[in-house]
Write a protein that holds these residues in place. Sequence first.
Motif: not given
Length: 181
Positions: A81-84, A135-139, A165-171
């Motif tokens: 997941p990340h935003d843009h 918006d936050i999404h994964d692919t 400015r791009v947010a990335r998420y970790v599990e």
Amino acid sequence: MTDNALDTAMAGIRSAWGPLSTHLVDACRSQLDRLLKASVTEPWLAALHQDRPANQELYRDPLHGFVLLAHTEQAGLYRPPHDHGRGWVIYAIQQGEIEMGTYARVEDLDGSVRLVKRGSTVVRPGQAQVYLPGDIHDTRCIGGPALLFRFTERDLKKEDKDEHRVARYVERDDVWTVGSP
Ligand SMILES: [Fe+2]
């Protein structure tokens, strides 16, 4: 005059360009829909199928700054997941299948952040998905090799590496959250 589907689509987007609006997104999406109908005998598309680049810039607008990229993905490739950042993007699938999930960012009273998955959809050839600022999404590529076009309203590399400015998420413990400090 334009002579292939790529030039035609980029010219169409150029002429529709303006501030982000429903109308602009509609116009861009319909140009990408047309791009997805391009004959695979067009040299630029035939080359993508032959070379299968992981990442290739197809167009960059010198005036408005929008960028069109092509990506080839193998089955199983997962982008967390990340935003843009401030940008917005349209993913258009030419070949293969990509599952795209969307998330909301939830902040607890203690300030901790987690993502809640809204759902996912399988995007197939001829289809496109729009992700707006925030918006936050994964692919996940579930049918490969996939060829996708990624239209970005601005240079996302710049937005990420220069502007941060791009947010990335970790599990962590089965929950998507912000990266470790
Ligand atoms: Fe993305």
